[in-house]
Design a protein around this motif. Structure first.
Motif, PDB file in Angstrom:
ATOM      1  N   THR A 170       7.329  13.516  15.977  1.00 28.90           N
ATOM      2  CA  THR A 170       8.165  13.740  17.154  1.00 28.90           C
ATOM      3  C   THR A 170       7.506  13.133  18.386  1.00 28.90           C
ATOM      4  O   THR A 170       6.283  13.187  18.537  1.00 28.90           O
ATOM      5  CB  THR A 170       8.393  15.243  17.382  1.00 28.90           C
ATOM      6  OG1 THR A 170       9.054  15.792  16.236  1.00 28.90           O
ATOM      7  CG2 THR A 170       9.237  15.497  18.621  1.00 28.90           C
ATOM      8  N   TRP A 171       8.333  12.527  19.244  1.00 32.75           N
ATOM      9  CA  TRP A 171       7.863  12.002  20.520  1.00 32.75           C
ATOM     10  C   TRP A 171       8.463  12.840  21.647  1.00 32.75           C
ATOM     11  O   TRP A 171       9.630  13.236  21.583  1.00 32.75           O
ATOM     12  CB  TRP A 171       8.303  10.554  20.696  1.00 32.75           C
ATOM     13  CG  TRP A 171       7.644   9.591  19.755  1.00 32.75           C
ATOM     14  CD1 TRP A 171       8.010   9.304  18.472  1.00 32.75           C
ATOM     15  CD2 TRP A 171       6.506   8.785  20.030  1.00 32.75           C
ATOM     16  NE1 TRP A 171       7.179   8.371  17.925  1.00 32.75           N
ATOM     17  CE2 TRP A 171       6.230   8.018  18.875  1.00 32.75           C
ATOM     18  CE3 TRP A 171       5.668   8.611  21.141  1.00 32.75           C
ATOM     19  CZ2 TRP A 171       5.187   7.112  18.791  1.00 32.75           C
ATOM     20  CZ3 TRP A 171       4.625   7.690  21.067  1.00 32.75           C
ATOM     21  CH2 TRP A 171       4.387   6.966  19.908  1.00 32.75           C
ATOM     22  N   VAL A 172       7.648  13.077  22.688  1.00 30.63           N
ATOM     23  CA  VAL A 172       8.105  13.813  23.863  1.00 30.63           C
ATOM     24  C   VAL A 172       8.096  12.854  25.053  1.00 30.63           C
ATOM     25  O   VAL A 172       7.050  12.289  25.407  1.00 30.63           O
ATOM     26  CB  VAL A 172       7.206  15.028  24.151  1.00 30.63           C
ATOM     27  CG1 VAL A 172       7.718  15.782  25.382  1.00 30.63           C
ATOM     28  CG2 VAL A 172       7.154  15.956  22.938  1.00 30.63           C
ATOM     29  N   LEU A 173       9.266  12.670  25.671  1.00 29.39           N
ATOM     30  CA  LEU A 173       9.421  11.715  26.763  1.00 29.39           C
ATOM     31  C   LEU A 173       9.569  12.431  28.093  1.00 29.39           C
ATOM     32  O   LEU A 173      10.281  13.432  28.202  1.00 29.39           O
ATOM     33  CB  LEU A 173      10.663  10.847  26.529  1.00 29.39           C
ATOM     34  CG  LEU A 173      10.803  10.159  25.169  1.00 29.39           C
ATOM     35  CD1 LEU A 173      12.066   9.304  25.143  1.00 29.39           C
ATOM     36  CD2 LEU A 173       9.585   9.310  24.848  1.00 29.39           C
ATOM     37  N   ASN A 174       8.901  11.881  29.109  1.00 30.50           N
ATOM     38  CA  ASN A 174       9.027  12.394  30.468  1.00 30.50           C
ATOM     39  C   ASN A 174       9.059  11.222  31.450  1.00 30.50           C
ATOM     40  O   ASN A 174       8.259  10.278  31.328  1.00 30.50           O
ATOM     41  CB  ASN A 174       7.845  13.299  30.830  1.00 30.50           C
ATOM     42  CG  ASN A 174       7.973  14.682  30.223  1.00 30.50           C
ATOM     43  OD1 ASN A 174       8.702  15.531  30.735  1.00 30.50           O
ATOM     44  ND2 ASN A 174       7.278  14.907  29.119  1.00 30.50           N
ATOM     45  N   GLY A 175       9.983  11.291  32.391  1.00 33.17           N
ATOM     46  CA  GLY A 175      10.052  10.232  33.397  1.00 33.17           C
ATOM     47  C   GLY A 175      11.431  10.124  33.996  1.00 33.17           C
ATOM     48  O   GLY A 175      12.296  10.978  33.793  1.00 33.17           O
ATOM     49  N   ARG A 176      11.635   9.039  34.746  1.00 28.51           N
ATOM     50  CA  ARG A 176      12.918   8.804  35.417  1.00 28.51           C
ATOM     51  C   ARG A 176      13.323   7.350  35.259  1.00 28.51           C
ATOM     52  O   ARG A 176      12.466   6.453  35.197  1.00 28.51           O
ATOM     53  CB  ARG A 176      12.813   9.140  36.910  1.00 28.51           C
ATOM     54  CG  ARG A 176      12.528  10.610  37.213  1.00 28.51           C
ATOM     55  CD  ARG A 176      12.506  10.843  38.717  1.00 28.51           C
ATOM     56  NE  ARG A 176      11.450  10.078  39.372  1.00 28.51           N
ATOM     57  CZ  ARG A 176      11.424   9.782  40.672  1.00 28.51           C
ATOM     58  NH1 ARG A 176      12.428  10.176  41.469  1.00 28.51           N
ATOM     59  NH2 ARG A 176      10.427   9.107  41.188  1.00 28.51           N
ATOM     60  N   LYS A 177      14.630   7.116  35.184  1.00 25.14           N
ATOM     61  CA  LYS A 177      15.192   5.772  35.132  1.00 25.14           C
ATOM     62  C   LYS A 177      16.244   5.636  36.219  1.00 25.14           C
ATOM     63  O   LYS A 177      16.855   6.620  36.637  1.00 25.14           O
ATOM     64  CB  LYS A 177      15.811   5.494  33.751  1.00 25.14           C
ATOM     65  CG  LYS A 177      14.805   5.551  32.597  1.00 25.14           C
ATOM     66  CD  LYS A 177      13.780   4.444  32.689  1.00 25.14           C
ATOM     67  CE  LYS A 177      12.758   4.498  31.573  1.00 25.14           C
ATOM     68  NZ  LYS A 177      11.757   3.408  31.668  1.00 25.14           N
ATOM     69  N   ARG A 178      16.449   4.403  36.680  1.00 23.11           N
ATOM     70  CA  ARG A 178      17.422   4.169  37.759  1.00 23.11           C
ATOM     71  C   ARG A 178      18.185   2.872  37.519  1.00 23.11           C
ATOM     72  O   ARG A 178      17.676   1.959  36.880  1.00 23.11           O
ATOM     73  CB  ARG A 178      16.711   4.115  39.118  1.00 23.11           C
ATOM     74  CG  ARG A 178      17.663   3.932  40.307  1.00 23.11           C
ATOM     75  CD  ARG A 178      16.948   4.203  41.611  1.00 23.11           C
ATOM     76  NE  ARG A 178      17.768   3.854  42.785  1.00 23.11           N
ATOM     77  CZ  ARG A 178      18.714   4.634  43.309  1.00 23.11           C
ATOM     78  NH1 ARG A 178      18.965   5.807  42.757  1.00 23.11           N
ATOM     79  NH2 ARG A 178      19.404   4.252  44.368  1.00 23.11           N
ATOM     80  N   TRP A 179      19.396   2.826  38.019  1.00 23.79           N
ATOM     81  CA  TRP A 179      20.290   1.671  37.927  1.00 23.79           C
ATOM     82  C   TRP A 179      20.764   1.424  36.502  1.00 23.79           C
ATOM     83  O   TRP A 179      21.053   0.282  36.126  1.00 23.79           O
ATOM     84  CB  TRP A 179      19.637   0.395  38.478  1.00 23.79           C
ATOM     85  CG  TRP A 179      19.359   0.460  39.938  1.00 23.79           C
ATOM     86  CD1 TRP A 179      18.136   0.398  40.531  1.00 23.79           C
ATOM     87  CD2 TRP A 179      20.310   0.588  41.001  1.00 23.79           C
ATOM     88  NE1 TRP A 179      18.254   0.505  41.895  1.00 23.79           N
ATOM     89  CE2 TRP A 179      19.588   0.621  42.212  1.00 23.79           C
ATOM     90  CE3 TRP A 179      21.709   0.704  41.029  1.00 23.79           C
ATOM     91  CZ2 TRP A 179      20.212   0.759  43.440  1.00 23.79           C
ATOM     92  CZ3 TRP A 179      22.331   0.836  42.255  1.00 23.79           C
ATOM     93  CH2 TRP A 179      21.583   0.856  43.446  1.00 23.79           C
ATOM     94  N   ILE A 180      20.875   2.461  35.691  1.00 23.60           N
ATOM     95  CA  ILE A 180      21.256   2.275  34.299  1.00 23.60           C
ATOM     96  C   ILE A 180      22.782   2.261  34.206  1.00 23.60           C
ATOM     97  O   ILE A 180      23.446   3.297  34.257  1.00 23.60           O
ATOM     98  CB  ILE A 180      20.642   3.367  33.408  1.00 23.60           C
ATOM     99  CG1 ILE A 180      19.139   3.514  33.715  1.00 23.60           C
ATOM    100  CG2 ILE A 180      20.883   3.028  31.949  1.00 23.60           C
ATOM    101  CD1 ILE A 180      18.336   2.219  33.634  1.00 23.60           C
ATOM    102  N   GLY A 181      23.342   1.062  34.069  1.00 19.68           N
ATOM    103  CA  GLY A 181      24.788   0.888  34.068  1.00 19.68           C
ATOM    104  C   GLY A 181      25.434   1.344  32.778  1.00 19.68           C
ATOM    105  O   GLY A 181      24.984   1.005  31.685  1.00 19.68           O
ATOM    106  N   GLY A 182      26.502   2.126  32.908  1.00 22.42           N
ATOM    107  CA  GLY A 182      27.254   2.585  31.753  1.00 22.42           C
ATOM    108  C   GLY A 182      26.659   3.772  31.032  1.00 22.42           C
ATOM    109  O   GLY A 182      27.158   4.177  29.975  1.00 22.42           O
ATOM    110  N   ALA A 183      25.617   4.356  31.574  1.00 21.57           N
ATOM    111  CA  ALA A 183      24.918   5.438  30.877  1.00 21.57           C
ATOM    112  C   ALA A 183      25.815   6.654  30.645  1.00 21.57           C
ATOM    113  O   ALA A 183      25.740   7.310  29.597  1.00 21.57           O
ATOM    114  CB  ALA A 183      23.674   5.855  31.660  1.00 21.57           C
ATOM    115  N   SER A 184      26.681   6.958  31.607  1.00 16.59           N
ATOM    116  CA  SER A 184      27.470   8.185  31.509  1.00 16.59           C
ATOM    117  C   SER A 184      28.482   8.163  30.373  1.00 16.59           C
ATOM    118  O   SER A 184      28.923   9.216  29.909  1.00 16.59           O
ATOM    119  CB  SER A 184      28.202   8.440  32.832  1.00 16.59           C
ATOM    120  OG  SER A 184      29.068   7.355  33.133  1.00 16.59           O
ATOM    121  N   SER A 185      28.860   6.976  29.907  1.00 16.79           N
ATOM    122  CA  SER A 185      29.830   6.876  28.814  1.00 16.79           C
ATOM    123  C   SER A 185      29.197   6.461  27.491  1.00 16.79           C
ATOM    124  O   SER A 185      29.903   6.253  26.502  1.00 16.79           O
ATOM    125  CB  SER A 185      30.933   5.874  29.187  1.00 16.79           C
ATOM    126  OG  SER A 185      30.391   4.580  29.421  1.00 16.79           O
TER     127      SER A 185
END
Length: 383
Positions: free
Chosen positions: A150-165
């Motif tokens: 298992t991998w545990v991810l932490n952080g933030r991303k920005r300007w990710i187009g189309g992510a909500s769909s």
């Protein structure tokens, strides 16, 4: 014989087969009938017209295309209608599909690619961060910690187009154990994932970009793209993706030129069409030259890549040059349309505003210039 594109002065589209031209004609029919009428209102509202997605999916463009050149002209056709629609489609066909096909294991590719081409499994490319864009190679701050399988991810991303769909995010994170960049397919509804629409944009308003928070998000080793184990592997993805953006930049300026040309043929001042004035014709000729030069560059780049020649500097040169010409072209288009060029009714304003986002994404002008400069001089000017 009528040219397939009014802006294809040298006839580059004649390199396509009749079957490929039929595909692009089918795409144009959908764009003109089902997409174009919705653009102005949705651009002003800052909303994506989700009802167009099934119509684009039904065309099965990724499976019907028989060559890389056809794929390039597909992006060109989409962008000459709207940059947001082209960006949305390319998020799946270019960014996400490339991430899986080049970054995934043979087993992952075999399991996912057919679903990706049919939009049964949708995803987006989540690399950039709030504090790291141009310096993402060394500055990427999202972390991944492995515990067993298992991998545990932490952080933030920005300007990710189309992510909500999308179904999943292709998240790039730095492995805490070895400091190298890895990539993970993270479900958008996974515990610890929060998406928020970026508001108040003045460019690509139709495209829905997201800020993403990742807090102790757990994914399995089977969801890690197995062939991405360093930023060098990410750079290999970007070499391919930048050619797609160069095609979008070329299509966008073609759309602006063609919209301006339609307008000046019907708009009259001083008792005659403004298309008959010398200065208008000079600006149209300059715009057409920009489109023609950009088309020549992206066609040749795509031919090289289809032959197996992928170089970082060639992709960077194409993105840099085509976007610079795009910026010039949309400014001239806005100029010849005059005051009406700032309204959505002529289409020119939309192209003019959207060009600014395309100019910056997938590597800024400065970063791409330095990639080319490093290649031709043998000296890196990166800090």
């Amino acid at each position: 014989m009528t040219a397939f594109y009014p802006s294809d002065q040298f006839g580059y589209s004649t390199l396509l087969t009749d079957r490929e031209l039929d595909l692009l004609a089918d795409l144009r029919t959908v764009l003109e009938a089902d997409v174009q009428p919705l653009l102005a209102d949705h651009w002003e509202a800052g909303e994506f017209p989700s009802e167009i997605v099934p119509k684009l999916v039904e065309l099965d463009l990724m499976n019907r295309g028989t060559s890389a050149l056809c794929g390039g002209f597909r992006n060109f056709e989409l962008a000459r209608t709207d940059a947001s629609v082209a960006t949305f489609y390319n998020a799946q066909s270019g960014l996400f599909r490339t991430s899986v096909n080049l970054g995934g294991s043979p087993e992952q590719v075999a399991a996912l690619d057919a679903k990706i081409t049919r939009f049964e499994y949708t995803g987006v490319f989540a690399l950039t961060e709030p504090d790291h864009g141009s310096d993402i190679a060394g500055g990427l701050a999202t972390t991944a910690r492995r515990t067993g399988d298992t991998w545990v991810l932490n952080g933030r991303k920005r300007w990710i187009g189309g992510a909500s769909s999308a179904d999943v995010l292709a998240v790039f994170a730095r492995d805490e154990a070895d400091g190298q960049v890895k990539a993970f397919l993270v479900p958008t509804d996974a515990p610890g994932v929060t998406l928020q629409k970026i508001q108040r944009k003045t460019s690509l308003r139709i495209m829905q970009n997201a800020d993403i928070d990742l807090v102790n998000v757990r994914v399995g080793e089977t969801d890690r793209l197995q062939r991405i184990n360093s930023f060098k592997d990410v750079a290999a993805l970007l070499r391919s993706m930048r050619s797609d953006v160069a095609w979008i930049a070329t299509g966008l300026q073609a759309g602006a030129y063609e919209a301006a040309l339609r307008y000046v043929k019907t708009r009259e001042q001083f008792g005659r069409p403004i298309a008959s004035f010398q200065l208008t014709q000079q600006k149209l000729a300059t715009m057409l030259g920009n489109v023609t030069a950009s088309l020549g560059l992206v066609v040749r780049l795509t031919q090289q890549q289809e032959a197996g020649v992928f170089t970082e500097e060639n992709s960077a040169l194409a993105k840099m040059f085509c976007c610079e010409r795009m910026r010039h072209t949309v400014a001239l288009a806005r100029e010849v349309v005059g005051g009406n060029g700032i309204t959505l009714d002529t289409d020119v304003a939309r192209f003019h505003a959207d060009a600014e986002a395309v100019y910056s994404y997938e590597g800024t002008h400065e970063i791409n210039s330095l990639i080319v400069g490093r290649a031709v001089t043998g000296h890196s000017a990166f800090l």
